[in-house]
Enzyme design. Sequence first.
Site, mmCIF file in Angstrom:
data_model
loop_
_atom_site.group_PDB
_atom_site.id
_atom_site.type_symbol
_atom_site.label_atom_id
_atom_site.label_comp_id
_atom_site.label_asym_id
_atom_site.label_seq_id
_atom_site.Cartn_x
_atom_site.Cartn_y
_atom_site.Cartn_z
ATOM 1 N N HIS A 1 0.836 -1.213 0.000
ATOM 2 C CA HIS A 1 0.000 0.000 0.000
ATOM 3 C C HIS A 1 0.863 1.254 0.000
ATOM 4 O O HIS A 1 0.666 2.163 -0.816
ATOM 5 C CB HIS A 1 -0.912 -0.020 1.233
ATOM 6 C CG HIS A 1 -1.810 1.160 1.364
ATOM 7 N ND1 HIS A 1 -3.123 1.149 0.968
ATOM 8 C CD2 HIS A 1 -1.583 2.416 1.852
ATOM 9 C CE1 HIS A 1 -3.675 2.323 1.198
ATOM 10 N NE2 HIS A 1 -2.751 3.111 1.737
ATOM 11 N N GLU A 2 1.819 1.308 0.912
ATOM 12 C CA GLU A 2 2.668 2.497 0.996
ATOM 13 C C GLU A 2 3.577 2.619 -0.218
ATOM 14 O O GLU A 2 3.919 3.731 -0.635
ATOM 15 C CB GLU A 2 3.481 2.472 2.290
ATOM 16 C CG GLU A 2 2.644 2.504 3.564
ATOM 17 C CD GLU A 2 1.658 3.664 3.623
ATOM 18 O OE1 GLU A 2 1.952 4.745 3.045
ATOM 19 O OE2 GLU A 2 0.584 3.497 4.236
ATOM 20 N N HIS B 1 1.794 4.716 -2.726
ATOM 21 C CA HIS B 1 1.939 6.157 -2.469
ATOM 22 C C HIS B 1 3.316 6.651 -2.925
ATOM 23 O O HIS B 1 3.439 7.704 -3.555
ATOM 24 C CB HIS B 1 1.784 6.428 -0.970
ATOM 25 C CG HIS B 1 0.374 6.412 -0.483
ATOM 26 N ND1 HIS B 1 -0.601 7.223 -0.990
ATOM 27 C CD2 HIS B 1 -0.221 5.682 0.500
ATOM 28 C CE1 HIS B 1 -1.743 7.007 -0.352
ATOM 29 N NE2 HIS B 1 -1.532 6.065 0.551
#
Length: 493
Positions: free
Chosen positions: A258-259, A262
């Site tokens: 997920h990160e 980003h």
Amino acid sequence: MADAYDDLLDRYERVSSLEDGSQVLYWDQQVMMPEGGTPARSQQLSALSAVIHERLTADELGRLLDEAEEEALDDDQQAVVREIRREHERAVEVPEELVEEHSRLQSQAQDDWREARANDDFSAFEPTLERLLDLRVEKAEHIDPSRDPYEVMFEDGEPYLGLDTVERIFDELKDGLVPLIEDIRASDDVPAAFDGTYDTDTQMALSEDALDLLGYDWDRGRLDTSTHPFTSGTQFDSRVTTRFDEEDLLGAIGSTIHEFGHATYQLGLRQDAYGSPLGMSRSHGVHESQSRFWENHVGRTKEFWELFLPTVKEHFPEASDVTPDEAYRAANRVKHDNLIRVEADEVTYHMHIILRSEIEHEFVSGDLEVSEIPSAWNDKMEEYLGVRPDSDANGALQDIHWTGGFARFQNYTVGSVLAAQLWATIEDEFDDARRLIREGNFEPFHDWFQQNLHRHGQRYTTDELIREATGEPLTADYFLDYVREKFGDIYGL
């Protein structure tokens, strides 16, 4: 290029550099700073916020904006002026002392939340949260006293996608997801897989391998741990954090991927536009679409687990009997008793977001007292998800986000909906997107996002960018079709 525009951009780049420096201090506070450093760090961040505000609201900046708008600007330059003007005009309305006080309290609130969560005591966090509310409502009323403060707050992170659009999507998701969740509850459960305990140091090594596989640029990033995973940085330095639980191997893998999403957005922004709106991400919702794309449409696919499971087994031989299909089903298992948003599956996740958004809107509007938040949270959790938290730490204290602002949770759902729309577009444009995942060939995905989303920075408004990338406005249709098909197959519906 005209003189006023050059001067305007030069001034704004200085503001941007100060904001990026503030981000580094925030990262350090969450990752490296000793526990006793908060008083000084709060003062440092407050001082920086005052300097940033002073430069952003300067009369000279306003004058240069006016002069630049009279010049012959190309489309990129017009977009830069539009974005700087929006920031300038909102900032001018807010007194500097309010900015300083809010920054100071926000920094202290991080520690207050951590302590309250560790002690499972929401009442200890109530005074801080109530003071944060007062300051944020005051700020919103300075910006536009004629409108709902909550709507003004929402525009801090998502300036061009109206709150009414998001609430319409929420209604569509409620109508579509609640029956699906009920059907899943009534079906046979999916085996958990990966039962047991997993050493956290080895999990860190596995997370690093996951980042290697996906294409993380270690020359411009790093992986650390924090209480709540986050990403911070620029196109030159974008750092990610994750967290580990010895009994939840899949949780760390998911949060790391997920990160990564980003970070890959940040690292994909134009380097030659650093400090300019053209070198900045569009919005919180668009940012979240990148993390949800990589976490869900890559990391939760059967093809990814066919690819990555051998690496998991290299680190954890005790998982040697797990098959790719079992890993895939476990990564998408709907846990009926789950209380935690960041551990939720793609179906129930949005009910977590909706309940948070409803509670905070009532809180901001004055219809809910701060002391009533835990019970309201527990009631909505029971109504929407069929479970009731047994503690504040598993309930209203589980997320750090209220220390950073209100009206932000919506963007997690915006991101998920947009991610599904982007995935549908990619599947239409690529011969076999799933084959690329199975082969570990992620470069075509990076290239596609770079061309269709990252390189634009803030050139387009949010709705314009979505149309540019997908050919149509934001819609929940693709997400609902995607989860119905995927979970219908997993649960035999």
